[in-house]
Design a protein around this motif. Structure first.
Motif, mmCIF file in Angstrom:
data_model
loop_
_atom_site.group_PDB
_atom_site.id
_atom_site.type_symbol
_atom_site.label_atom_id
_atom_site.label_comp_id
_atom_site.label_asym_id
_atom_site.label_seq_id
_atom_site.Cartn_x
_atom_site.Cartn_y
_atom_site.Cartn_z
ATOM 1 N N PHE A 132 38.618 58.114 20.931
ATOM 2 C CA PHE A 132 37.220 57.799 21.210
ATOM 3 C C PHE A 132 37.046 56.791 22.349
ATOM 4 O O PHE A 132 35.948 56.628 22.875
ATOM 5 C CB PHE A 132 36.462 57.384 19.951
ATOM 6 C CG PHE A 132 37.088 56.263 19.164
ATOM 7 C CD1 PHE A 132 36.903 54.948 19.545
ATOM 8 C CD2 PHE A 132 37.841 56.534 18.025
ATOM 9 C CE1 PHE A 132 37.456 53.917 18.820
ATOM 10 C CE2 PHE A 132 38.406 55.512 17.294
ATOM 11 C CZ PHE A 132 38.222 54.195 17.693
ATOM 12 N N THR A 133 38.157 56.139 22.750
ATOM 13 C CA THR A 133 38.062 55.251 23.913
ATOM 14 C C THR A 133 37.600 56.024 25.144
ATOM 15 O O THR A 133 36.849 55.517 25.978
ATOM 16 C CB THR A 133 39.438 54.622 24.191
ATOM 17 O OG1 THR A 133 39.948 54.123 22.965
ATOM 18 C CG2 THR A 133 39.332 53.494 25.176
ATOM 19 N N PHE A 139 33.983 56.291 25.031
ATOM 20 C CA PHE A 139 33.375 55.004 25.366
ATOM 21 C C PHE A 139 33.366 54.791 26.875
ATOM 22 O O PHE A 139 32.404 54.260 27.428
ATOM 23 C CB PHE A 139 34.134 53.858 24.690
ATOM 24 C CG PHE A 139 33.875 53.761 23.212
ATOM 25 C CD1 PHE A 139 32.934 54.576 22.601
ATOM 26 C CD2 PHE A 139 34.552 52.848 22.423
ATOM 27 C CE1 PHE A 139 32.688 54.496 21.240
ATOM 28 C CE2 PHE A 139 34.313 52.754 21.058
ATOM 29 C CZ PHE A 139 33.386 53.580 20.474
ATOM 30 N N ASN A 140 34.460 55.195 27.537
ATOM 31 C CA ASN A 140 34.491 55.051 28.991
ATOM 32 C C ASN A 140 33.356 55.812 29.652
ATOM 33 O O ASN A 140 32.687 55.297 30.547
ATOM 34 C CB ASN A 140 35.831 55.558 29.540
ATOM 35 C CG ASN A 140 36.903 54.511 29.420
ATOM 36 O OD1 ASN A 140 36.694 53.357 29.777
ATOM 37 N ND2 ASN A 140 38.043 54.890 28.892
ATOM 38 N N ILE A 195 30.084 54.122 29.005
ATOM 39 C CA ILE A 195 29.913 52.957 29.874
ATOM 40 C C ILE A 195 29.413 53.399 31.248
ATOM 41 O O ILE A 195 28.474 52.824 31.799
ATOM 42 C CB ILE A 195 31.238 52.184 29.989
ATOM 43 C CG1 ILE A 195 31.523 51.451 28.685
ATOM 44 C CG2 ILE A 195 31.186 51.196 31.156
ATOM 45 C CD1 ILE A 195 32.935 50.917 28.586
ATOM 46 N N ILE A 198 52.337 41.134 36.120
ATOM 47 C CA ILE A 198 51.682 41.111 34.811
ATOM 48 C C ILE A 198 51.068 42.471 34.530
ATOM 49 O O ILE A 198 49.942 42.740 34.934
ATOM 50 C CB ILE A 198 50.580 40.033 34.748
ATOM 51 C CG1 ILE A 198 51.117 38.698 35.261
ATOM 52 C CG2 ILE A 198 50.053 39.890 33.323
ATOM 53 C CD1 ILE A 198 50.060 37.650 35.421
ATOM 54 N N PRO A 199 51.779 43.368 33.846
ATOM 55 C CA PRO A 199 51.184 44.679 33.587
ATOM 56 C C PRO A 199 50.001 44.545 32.626
ATOM 57 O O PRO A 199 50.039 43.744 31.700
ATOM 58 C CB PRO A 199 52.338 45.475 32.958
ATOM 59 C CG PRO A 199 53.333 44.463 32.519
ATOM 60 C CD PRO A 199 53.097 43.199 33.280
ATOM 61 N N GLY A 200 48.947 45.301 32.905
ATOM 62 C CA GLY A 200 47.790 45.254 32.021
ATOM 63 C C GLY A 200 46.723 44.280 32.463
ATOM 64 O O GLY A 200 45.606 44.303 31.951
ATOM 65 N N LEU A 201 47.039 43.429 33.429
ATOM 66 C CA LEU A 201 46.064 42.419 33.843
ATOM 67 C C LEU A 201 44.817 43.074 34.430
ATOM 68 O O LEU A 201 43.702 42.612 34.243
ATOM 69 C CB LEU A 201 46.690 41.470 34.874
ATOM 70 C CG LEU A 201 45.812 40.279 35.241
ATOM 71 C CD1 LEU A 201 45.561 39.401 34.020
ATOM 72 C CD2 LEU A 201 46.438 39.447 36.346
ATOM 73 N N MET A 238 43.303 45.702 33.575
ATOM 74 C CA MET A 238 42.360 46.119 32.544
ATOM 75 C C MET A 238 41.577 44.922 32.011
ATOM 76 O O MET A 238 40.418 45.036 31.644
ATOM 77 C CB MET A 238 43.093 46.812 31.396
ATOM 78 C CG MET A 238 43.678 48.159 31.752
ATOM 79 S SD MET A 238 42.494 49.282 32.533
ATOM 80 C CE MET A 238 41.325 49.490 31.200
ATOM 81 N N VAL A 239 42.240 43.760 31.968
ATOM 82 C CA VAL A 239 41.557 42.551 31.518
ATOM 83 C C VAL A 239 40.440 42.211 32.506
ATOM 84 O O VAL A 239 39.277 42.005 32.128
ATOM 85 C CB VAL A 239 42.542 41.371 31.405
ATOM 86 C CG1 VAL A 239 41.805 40.106 31.010
ATOM 87 C CG2 VAL A 239 43.634 41.704 30.413
ATOM 88 N N SER A 259 37.624 44.799 32.321
ATOM 89 C CA SER A 259 36.650 44.651 31.234
ATOM 90 C C SER A 259 35.734 43.459 31.485
ATOM 91 O O SER A 259 34.572 43.480 31.096
ATOM 92 C CB SER A 259 37.318 44.561 29.859
ATOM 93 O OG SER A 259 38.677 44.329 29.939
ATOM 94 N N LEU A 260 36.256 42.439 32.148
ATOM 95 C CA LEU A 260 35.396 41.304 32.492
ATOM 96 C C LEU A 260 34.304 41.728 33.480
ATOM 97 O O LEU A 260 33.129 41.381 33.297
ATOM 98 C CB LEU A 260 36.232 40.180 33.114
ATOM 99 C CG LEU A 260 36.802 39.147 32.148
ATOM 100 C CD1 LEU A 260 37.549 38.072 32.916
ATOM 101 C CD2 LEU A 260 35.691 38.517 31.307
ATOM 102 N N LEU A 270 33.118 44.612 33.864
ATOM 103 C CA LEU A 270 32.211 45.445 33.082
ATOM 104 C C LEU A 270 31.191 44.603 32.322
ATOM 105 O O LEU A 270 29.982 44.852 32.354
ATOM 106 C CB LEU A 270 33.071 46.212 32.088
ATOM 107 C CG LEU A 270 32.475 47.449 31.528
ATOM 108 C CD1 LEU A 270 32.542 48.503 32.602
ATOM 109 C CD2 LEU A 270 33.274 47.863 30.326
ATOM 110 N N LEU A 271 31.688 43.572 31.647
ATOM 111 C CA LEU A 271 30.807 42.699 30.873
ATOM 112 C C LEU A 271 29.776 42.045 31.779
ATOM 113 O O LEU A 271 28.599 41.966 31.439
ATOM 114 C CB LEU A 271 31.634 41.624 30.157
ATOM 115 C CG LEU A 271 32.267 42.085 28.861
ATOM 116 C CD1 LEU A 271 33.253 41.058 28.343
ATOM 117 C CD2 LEU A 271 31.191 42.341 27.817
#
Lengths: 297, 263, 360
Positions: free
Chosen positions: C258-259, C262-263, C266, C310-313, C315-316, C319-320, C322-323
């Motif tokens: 379901f992610t 959600f994308n 958004i 830093i893998p994944g950074l 996405m952090v 999402s910021l 996005l917010l």
């Protein structure tokens, strides 16, 4: 199925159901007041478990104190999320806060992956919980009764809070009519903050107990129990606290029983929860205890 | 053979759980009549409208329109049978333009299929154009054409009421149900409304059932009046009779009014 | 919306439309020939997201049905298309758990036919599930449709003779790595859905969104209209899913969680509910932004200091971002407005008259 196995499944069902119920309460309280599906709740659940993991790792306090600290800190975190991501959107279209909730959920999960790492961590389980013995012919670990008993106590406490205190009265007033409540000098912002705090602390308790049962934690551990708890909340009638408890117990019990009675269908276990949900919604479009609304024409 | 009544409600009872909102309600509208339905708040007037238009399925009784039994029909089918209404609390599609609101009412006579609409076949385009033209004419006839492209929700209150009537008329009804059209209007606006209703009735060859609290409106234009109180029909007749009816006076002003009036 | 009919302007608009399409076609032709496969992939993905977003906008933005079932319909489309386009020999080699069921085991269709079948299967699924759930309202509809999507995913996991279970399908023919395919489908999606919402039928969809009860009393059959929006939206979700399967060439049930829905949600909300233009543009912005953030994950060197990778950074950070967008653009980036030549021409007219005003 022998009686012993049956009893064993009942115990498991109650145990799982009470965890669902505990987390479902958080969804239902927030929904009742803000009409918001707080998708970040499942990540708060995960953070509760990590909170305990790190406090335990760093301070080596007595276990009960670690637990309380983790729950309180997670509660504070829930309040912060509300302050930052939901309060500014209270007058905005409802979908904005939902998107904000999804955004927060993505943020926490991804931050978790970066900070905690994606690899599962072994969760510290005090020996007491894993000790097990036979009761009659039923195999019991202490955790099997601690989870339902402790969840039950928490739910009792919450029920007292909501139905026996002024704060609870204010919560119920706001969920009926926020604008009128604020005219009646209810501190809406404060009460909403308390709601988030309490809901998040319960989610933390749920997350920690989940981790005691399944002692591997990872940043995405909240997703499945979170969505199940949400289903439970909707089943019971979202917005209704007793509904969340009943929905949680019902869902936990049905899931365990499906796997027990029809092991060949165990692959469908996750679909089963949704199936139950859809069937119940078709029969009662607002859930078991949901307020039936008749639109005024 | 006698011409069937435009609208006929027989033995209508509507219960919500333990509450009886309307009991044994009877009503007949002959073609071209203008009938008032009055009563104190909560008497069950709007419930009658809701049952007639298919929002609620009655607990007992029947509704028929021009001889066809429409009891329990879905609202959109009732509408196709020639019954249109307005709402007590205006229910326009607020963000749509006034013209679009009226087109939504007109839409039920659309013949083109969905694929034709997507492909913009010549037949569809012609139909859409004539539909828009008819709707604009209707708005013109009601003096609303200057708002055609304005969002309906932004109009003044009184104008919104008229747009609701326009939208209802776009369905080409035989019977028009008006739910408190004068609510929130001052006396001169109410007078204008009376003329508006009478004009609409004759121009569009309608039968009208009117719920109203404003007695000057009701007594001024209704040919017959039915009075509801607590779901019961307490009187029915011509305006003059209703004005003199003791039960009606008591329902509105409470028992004891007689004594006050006597002083 | 009706305005004064101006034949000169109508001709100009038609000309502009054709001109615009020609420019777009030239861009696609140029892009296919000259862009790196990495950049092509991003643009193809943007196109697929646009298809998904526009179709969800039809269901949610225009008709007001809070449906969270998109990922499920995408899965149906992706599996259908993959099973119909995979060469029989490849099928034999991937289905290890259980032999592939007939008729998929013997047929291979050309991509166009397979994509249409994918959309049709998703649409049929929407019709069957919509029949019971579309009477639910608001959030209850959302959770029930989300439930259906998850059920589809779990079922896909458990019927190995069709889906190959958790192993998924590999080696799907990658016709969708061609911009003509993806952006061609965007064109068709936008064409069909904008025509629909601007027709009298579309007015009825909007009416249902605005006030279900009033619309029904005005003669609008709400079940019919909801079903129309839901089925057509899901058809294109199926098409989008089919293209996505072809673009990534490997699908398994986990792809369609379901992610994914959600994308898309958004994108739709950020682009503005009820704005097709917003959905398309935001899809491009969203997809490109997600890739553009990739460098921040790499290791840095500040003088003698070396910040590790830093893998994944990203996405952090994503999402910021996005917010922040949600908090500051509550009506979406395009706030429900649509692109139209009229708007552009009016704007040019205004500019010109203002300039002349200054000179005079």
């Amino acid at each position: 199925m022998t009686w012993a196995v049956f009893a064993q499944n009942i115990v498991n069902g109650i145990s799982l159901g009470s965890l669902y119920a505990l987390v479902a309460i958080g969804y239902t309280m927030v929904y009742g007041i803000l009409r918001l599906i707080n998708f970040a709740h499942s990540d708060v659940f995960m953070l509760g478990a990590y909170m305990l993991f790190y406090i335990d790792f760093m301070f080596r306090l007595p276990w009960w104190l670690t637990f309380v600290l983790a729950a309180v800190l997670t509660g504070v975190l829930g309040i912060t999320i509300e302050r930052v991501a939901y309060r500014p959107l209270r007058q905005a279209p409802r979908i904005s806060s939902l998107i904000s909730a999804i955004g927060i959920s993505f943020f926490i999960q991804n931050l978790g992956l970066v900070v905690f790492g994606g690899r599962p961590k072994p969760f510290p389980v005090p020996q007491f919980f894993s000790q097990s013995y036979m009761v009659g012919s039923v195999y019991m670990a202490n955790i099997s009764w601690v989870v339902p008993v402790f969840s039950g106590l928490l739910m009792l406490g919450l029920t007292m809070l909501v139905y026996r205190t002024k704060v609870g009265l204010a919560m119920r007033a706001i969920s009926h009519d926020m604008d009128t409540s604020s005219l009646m000098s209810v501190n809406v912002d404060g009460i909403i903050a308390i709601t988030f705090g309490v809901g998040s602390a319960l989610a933390a308790a749920g997350g920690i107990m989940w981790a005691l049962k399944y002692p591997q934690i990872n940043p995405l551990m909240g997703t499945v129990p979170g969505i199940k708890a949400f289903i439970a909340a909707v089943l019971g009638g979202i917005g209704s606290i007793p509904g969340a408890m009943i929905g949680g117990m019902l869902l936990g019990m049905l899931e365990i029983m499906l796997v027990a009675l029809m092991p060949t269908l165990s692959g469908f276990r996750d679909a089963f929860a949704y199936l139950v949900l859809i069937v119940i919604l078709l029969a009662r479009p607002t859930g078991l205890l949901g307020r039936e609304f008749r639109e005024k024409v | 053979m006698k011409e069937p009544k435009e609208l006929s409600v027989r033995g209508l009872t509507m219960r919500f759980g333990g509450l009886t909102a309307v009991r044994d309600f009877e009503l007949e509208l002959a073609r071209g009549e203008l009938v008032g339905l009055i009563g104190p708040n909560g008497a069950g007037k709007t419930t009658v409208f809701n049952v007639v238009t298919g929002v609620y399925r009655p607990t007992a009784g029947s509704v028929s329109a021009a001889g066809v039994d429409i009891t329990g029909w879905r609202p959109d089918r009732v509408c196709r049978q020639g019954i249109a209404r307005t709402f007590q609390n205006i229910r326009l599609m607020k963000s749509l333009s006034v013209l679009d609101n009226v087109i939504v009412g007109h839409r039920l006579r659309l013949k083109s299929s969905l694929p034709a609409a997507i492909l913009r076949t010549p037949g569809y385009v012609k139909e859409e154009q004539s539909m828009a033209r008819e709707c604009l004419e209707l708005l013109d006839a009601l003096g609303l054409v200057r708002y055609a492209n304005a969002p309906a929700g932004g109009l003044p209150y009184g104008e919104q009421r008229r747009v609701e009537v326009a939208r209802a008329l776009a369905t080409r009804p035989r019977v028009l149900l008006l739910d408190e059209p004068a609510a929130g209007m001052n006396p001169s606006e109410s007078m204008a409304l009376c003329q508006f209703i009478q004009r609409v009735r004759s121009d569009f060859d309608l039968t009208v059932l009117l719920i109203e609290h404003d007695m000057s409106v009701v007594m001024g234009i209704c040919e017959r009046i039915t009075v509801l109180d607590h779901g019961e029909t307490i009187a029915s007749g011509e305006p003059a009779d209703i004005q003199a009816n003791q039960r009606v006076i008591e329902a509105y002003l409470g028992v004891g009014f007689k004594n006050v009036a006597a002083h | 919306m009706l305005g004064v009919y101006n034949p000169a302007r109508a001709r100009l608009k038609l000309l502009l439309t054709f001109g615009g399409l020609a420019v777009l076609a030239a861009a696609i032709w140029w892009g296919n020939a000259n862009l790196s496969s990495y950049n092509l992939r991003i643009l193809n993905l943007a196109g697929i997201n646009a298809i998904l977003a526009v179709s969800m906008n039809l269901i949610f933005g225009f008709t007001g049905l809070f449906s969270l079932g998109h990922a499920g319909f995408m899965a149906v489309g992706a599996y259908t298309c993959a099973l119909l386009t995979l060469p029989v020999a490849t099928k034999d080699s991937i289905f290890l758990l259980a032999p592939l069921a007939w008729p998929f085991s013997v047929i291979t269709l050309p991509p166009i036919a397979a994509v249409v079948c994918a959309g049709a299967t998703a649409g049929l699924m929407a019709y069957l599930t919509g029949f019971p759930v579309l009477r639910l309202r608001g959030d209850y509809l959302g959770i029930a449709t989300l439930g259906f999507a998850e059920i589809i995913r779990v079922v896909a996991n458990n019927i190995p003779s069709i889906t190959n279970g958790a192993l998924g399908l590999k080696g799907i023919p990658s016709f969708a790595s061609n911009l003509w395919w993806t952006w061609g489908c965007v064109g068709i999606t936008v064409f069909v859905i904008s025509r629909l919402v601007n027709s009298v039928y579309g007015r009825s969809l909007l009416a249902v969104r605005e006030d279900e009860v009033a619309a029904e009393i005005m003669g609008v059959n709400r079940t019919y209209h909801k079903t129309v929006a839901y089925v057509i939206g899901s058809f294109f979700a199926g098409v989008g899913g089919a293209l996505m399967g072809s673009l990534v060439t490997t699908i398994d049930p986990k792809t369609f969680g379901f992610t994914l829905t959600f994308n898309i949600l958004i994108i739709v909300v950020a682009g503005g509910l009820g704005s097709i233009t917003g959905s398309v543009l935001t899809s491009v912005i969203y997809t490109v932004l997600l890739e553009a953030l990739r460098p921040i994950e790499a290791s840095w060197r500040i003088g003698p200091l070396r910040v590790p990778e830093i893998p994944g950074l990203r996405m952090v950070v994503f999402s910021l971002v996005l917010l922040v967008i949600i908090l500051f653009y509550q009506r979406g980036l395009f706030g429900g407005r649509e692109f139209s030549w009229d708007r552009v021409l009016d704007w040019i007219d205004r500019r010109r008259s203002r300039k002349q005003g200054v000179r005079a």
